[in-house]
Design an enzyme around this catalytic site. Structure first.
Site, mmCIF file in Angstrom:
data_model
loop_
_atom_site.group_PDB
_atom_site.id
_atom_site.type_symbol
_atom_site.label_atom_id
_atom_site.label_comp_id
_atom_site.label_asym_id
_atom_site.label_seq_id
_atom_site.Cartn_x
_atom_site.Cartn_y
_atom_site.Cartn_z
ATOM 1 N N ASP A 298 3.460 -17.357 -0.297
ATOM 2 C CA ASP A 298 3.821 -17.005 1.238
ATOM 3 C C ASP A 298 4.223 -18.127 2.118
ATOM 4 O O ASP A 298 5.305 -18.222 2.848
ATOM 5 C CB ASP A 298 2.903 -16.309 1.815
ATOM 6 C CG ASP A 298 2.347 -15.065 1.025
ATOM 7 O OD1 ASP A 298 2.868 -14.708 0.056
ATOM 8 O OD2 ASP A 298 1.338 -14.286 1.631
ATOM 9 N N GLY B 28 -1.564 -8.161 9.127
ATOM 10 C CA GLY B 28 -2.257 -7.450 7.884
ATOM 11 C C GLY B 28 -1.195 -6.546 7.255
ATOM 12 O O GLY B 28 -1.715 -5.743 6.625
ATOM 13 N N ALA B 29 -0.137 -6.674 7.503
ATOM 14 C CA ALA B 29 1.133 -5.605 6.862
ATOM 15 C C ALA B 29 1.727 -6.132 5.491
ATOM 16 O O ALA B 29 2.586 -5.490 4.875
ATOM 17 C CB ALA B 29 2.108 -5.271 7.682
ATOM 18 N N LEU C 98 3.468 -8.784 5.455
ATOM 19 C CA LEU C 98 4.637 -9.417 5.677
ATOM 20 C C LEU C 98 4.808 -10.823 6.141
ATOM 21 O O LEU C 98 5.660 -11.294 6.547
ATOM 22 C CB LEU C 98 5.459 -8.470 6.806
ATOM 23 C CG LEU C 98 5.428 -6.912 6.336
ATOM 24 C CD1 LEU C 98 6.208 -6.257 7.573
ATOM 25 C CD2 LEU C 98 6.580 -6.843 4.856
ATOM 26 N N GLY C 99 3.431 -11.462 5.754
ATOM 27 C CA GLY C 99 3.654 -12.861 5.909
ATOM 28 C C GLY C 99 3.216 -13.293 7.119
ATOM 29 O O GLY C 99 3.381 -14.731 7.589
ATOM 30 N N ALA D 194 0.846 -16.520 6.797
ATOM 31 C CA ALA D 194 1.612 -17.830 6.551
ATOM 32 C C ALA D 194 2.662 -18.350 7.509
ATOM 33 O O ALA D 194 2.809 -19.524 7.820
ATOM 34 C CB ALA D 194 2.425 -17.308 5.071
ATOM 35 N N ALA D 195 3.018 -17.188 8.342
ATOM 36 C CA ALA D 195 4.169 -18.033 9.395
ATOM 37 C C ALA D 195 3.566 -18.381 10.353
ATOM 38 O O ALA D 195 3.875 -19.415 10.972
ATOM 39 C CB ALA D 195 4.902 -16.538 9.862
#
Ligand code: MEV
Length: 309
Positions: free
Chosen positions: A125, A80-81, A83-84, A87-88
């Site tokens: 992303d 939730g930051a 920073l993906g 998606a990762a």
């Protein structure tokens, strides 16, 4: 099979990319690792998988056609930051469950998982974490397309981008934000307000300028573009007081700074050659700083040799 994928930062163009405008994202050296073992029951870190509480695992498994798997996940990307992490997760699950898939198929499947899980998304992303390095995504595309991915409204072209090692510090506000509702909010504002439509257009123009500037390494000019991009992100309604608090603290110490990802909380990025001071300023305001290098390797598979003697 084990697979891992990096997180990402968006340097320019978040939200506008959903409307087909160009955007630039780079992979970062934080990773998620997924290990899937075929099984008659399906577990995610020891817990049952359901569409509601583990949508990525649920959809990844369904799209793979496999009947079950024991999935274990280890991540150093904060969730939730912006920073993906999601998606990762989608990409690493896909690569792990489908050992035969090539990168372009992983990218389009991971995008489907994101879309099913969060309802609205561009492939920015998911493509960034699959390809790694840095990418340029837009509905127009540019030379050397890696793959194209679409939904029923937009078809995006994804290409590799050479970026210099930009000196970026990440500051996580500590306030997680869900991407889907923010993308929906921007869509509603885009439908109602001409200013928002103009802001989306201008973000696209800024990204085009940034693509030309990146090879020159002109940090002052790039920083100015980041500042302008940030103003426009506020216009489209995804700024927030926690983000502004961090941006105000780092601004005197950097060339430029902006939120990265969906906004509404999440993280900022600062372009700076005063990394330690910026990290301290972020800490002082209650944020969590990360000194990250950009351009990390994309999806990575680990073939395990299991001995049976
Ligand atoms: C979120 O990391 C990026 C957004 O542009 C949404 C998307 O592209 O799917 C806000």
């Amino acid at each position: 099979m084990k697979a891992s994928a990096p997180g990402k930062v968006i340097l320019f163009g978040e939200h506008a990319v959903v409307f087909g405008k160009p955007a630039i994202a780079a992979a970062i050296d934080m990773r998620i690792e997924v290990d899937c073992t075929p099984s008659s029951i399906t577990l995610f870190n020891g817990l049952p998988v359901a569409q509601t509480n583990t949508p990525h695992a649920y959809h990844a498994l369904r799209l793979s056609g496999k009947s079950g798997a024991e999935i274990s996940v280890r991540s150093d990307i904060p969730a939730g930051a912006g920073l993906g992490s999601s998606a990762a997760l989608a990409a690493a699950l896909t690569a792990s469950l489908n050992p035969e898939m090539k990168e372009s198929e992983i990218a389009s499947t991971a995008y489907k998982i994101e879309l099913l899980s969060q309802k609205r998304a561009s492939p920015l992303d998911t493509s960034a974490v699959v390809h790694g390095h840095a990418i340029y995504v837009s509905a127009g595309g540019r030379e050397g397309t890696l793959w194209s991915v679409g939904n029923e409204e937009v078809r995006w072209e994804v290409s590799h981008l050479d970026i210099r090692a930009l000196p970026i510090v990440i500051g996580y506000t500590g306030v997680p934000a869900a991407t889907g509702p923010l993308v929906l909010r921007v869509r509603k504002m885009w439908e109602r307000f001409p200013t928002v439509r103009l802001a989306i257009e201008e973000i696209g123009t800024i990204t085009e300028e940034a693509v030309k500037l990146l090879p020159t390494g002109d940090l002052t000019a790039l920083g100015r573009l980041m500042e302008r991009n940030q103003k426009l992100l506020s216009v489209i309604g995804v700024g927030s007081p926690v983000v502004d608090k961090l941006l105000d603290a780092v601004r005197p110490l950097c060339y430029g700074a902006k939120l990265t990802g969906a906004g509404g909380g999440g993280s900022i990025i600062a372009l700076t050659d005063k990394q330690e001071k910026v990290m301290e300023a972020i800490r002082q305001k209650g944020g969590i700083p990360y000194s990250c290098s950009l351009g990390a390797e994309g999806i990575r598979r680990v073939h395990e040799v299991r001995h049976t003697d």
